[in-house]
Write a protein that holds these residues in place. Structure first.
Motif, short mmCIF file in Angstrom:
data_model
loop_
_atom_site.label_atom_id
_atom_site.label_comp_id
_atom_site.label_asym_id
_atom_site.label_seq_id
_atom_site.Cartn_x
_atom_site.Cartn_y
_atom_site.Cartn_z
N UNK A 166 0.81 -1.21 0.00
CA UNK A 166 0.00 0.00 0.00
C UNK A 166 0.85 1.26 0.00
N UNK A 167 0.13 2.37 0.08
CA UNK A 167 0.76 3.69 0.10
C UNK A 167 0.08 4.54 1.17
N UNK A 168 0.84 5.47 1.74
CA UNK A 168 0.29 6.48 2.63
C UNK A 168 1.18 7.69 2.58
N UNK A 169 0.72 8.81 3.15
CA UNK A 169 1.52 10.03 3.11
C UNK A 169 1.28 10.90 4.33
N UNK A 170 2.26 11.76 4.59
CA UNK A 170 2.01 13.02 5.27
C UNK A 170 1.73 13.99 4.12
N UNK A 171 0.62 14.71 4.18
CA UNK A 171 0.28 15.61 3.08
C UNK A 171 -0.26 16.93 3.62
N UNK A 172 -0.43 17.88 2.72
CA UNK A 172 -0.87 19.23 3.13
C UNK A 172 -0.05 19.70 4.32
N UNK A 202 2.96 6.71 12.20
CA UNK A 202 2.90 8.06 11.63
C UNK A 202 2.53 9.09 12.69
N UNK A 203 1.56 8.76 13.53
CA UNK A 203 1.17 9.68 14.61
C UNK A 203 2.31 9.86 15.61
N UNK A 204 2.95 8.76 15.97
CA UNK A 204 4.06 8.83 16.91
C UNK A 204 5.19 9.70 16.38
N UNK A 231 -2.55 13.06 7.51
CA UNK A 231 -2.21 11.71 7.09
C UNK A 231 -3.29 11.30 6.10
N UNK A 232 -2.88 10.97 4.88
CA UNK A 232 -3.91 10.65 3.89
C UNK A 232 -3.33 10.03 2.64
N UNK A 276 -2.71 16.65 13.90
CA UNK A 276 -2.68 15.79 12.73
C UNK A 276 -4.12 15.64 12.25
N UNK A 277 -4.30 15.81 10.96
CA UNK A 277 -5.63 15.81 10.37
C UNK A 277 -5.83 14.58 9.49
N UNK A 278 -7.07 14.16 9.35
CA UNK A 278 -7.48 13.09 8.44
C UNK A 278 -8.68 13.60 7.66
N UNK A 279 -8.72 13.31 6.36
CA UNK A 279 -9.87 13.68 5.53
C UNK A 279 -10.28 12.48 4.70
N UNK A 280 -11.57 12.32 4.52
CA UNK A 280 -12.07 11.22 3.70
C UNK A 280 -13.43 11.59 3.14
N UNK A 281 -13.84 10.86 2.13
CA UNK A 281 -15.18 11.03 1.54
C UNK A 281 -16.22 10.76 2.62
N UNK A 282 -17.21 11.62 2.72
CA UNK A 282 -18.27 11.44 3.71
C UNK A 282 -18.92 10.07 3.59
#
Length: 195
Positions: A79-85, A117-119, A95-96, A130-136
């Motif tokens: 998989x993939x993940x990022x620190x973004x924005x 990632x949070x640590x 994190x998204x 730290x923020x998270x965003x996703x489709x409602x």
């Protein structure tokens, strides 16, 4: 810059700096569960993987993203993940852009990756939030974010146009530095339980 590429290692997964060397393995991971067909979140298929890696690496060069490949204990990309924005001045990060092969979903990989990632964000970088965003409508993602202990900040209505032309309402969650000690204890407890 405040956030830089780093390798983070755990029991269920490791997060390593994203590279084109991971393209073939990530294409196989995306095919595991036909993730590119999901309508509510963009996951690249095999034909799009190299371009997506280039896009993320371009954002790394601009200082707005730190992209990771999620590696299984056997060394396979899953998989993939990022620190973004990334807001270097205000020490905030999202994190998204996260996705995992179907075979590792609900296996402890996501919980451990988020714990790492949070640590790193709070304990090493000194993040304020730290923020998270996703489709409602992405109920699986929203439930996973809520299980972490993140709080819903609100819904951004008609926030973005999706590849299929629909408008996405974006659910915005966050964890603050003040929240982190209790959330860290909860994640550590969750990861210590037998699976």
């Amino acid at each position: 810059m405040w956030a830089q590429p780093v390798t983070l290692s755990g029991t269920h997964a490791a997060l390593v700096p994203l590279s084109q060397e991971h393209a073939a393995g990530l294409a196989q991971a995306s095919a595991d569960g036909d993730l590119s067909s999901l309508w509510y979140t963009p996951v690249p298929d095999a034909a799009e993987m190299e371009a997506e890696i280039d896009r993320r690496l371009g954002l790394l060069e601009k200082g707005t993203m730190v992209p990771f490949t999620v590696m299984a204990p056997d060394g396979r990309p899953v998989g993939m993940t990022t620190y973004m924005n990334i807001d270097h001045v205000n020490q905030r990060v999202e994190i998204g852009s996260t996705w995992y092969a179907k075979s590792v979903q609900r296996s402890g990989v996501n919980t451990e990756c988020k714990r790492m990632l949070l640590g790193h964000a709070f304990d090493t970088l000194g993040a304020i939030a730290v923020e998270f965003r996703t489709h409602f409508l992405n109920r699986q993602s929203r439930a996973a974010i809520e299980r972490l202990g993140a709080r819903l900040d609100g819904i951004l209505r008609s926030h973005m146009v999706m590849p299929n032309g629909t408008l996405r309402d974006t659910a915005v969650y966050s964890i603050t530095a003040a929240d982190w000690p209790a959330i860290r204890a909860g994640l550590n407890w969750t990861l210590s339980r037998p699976r």
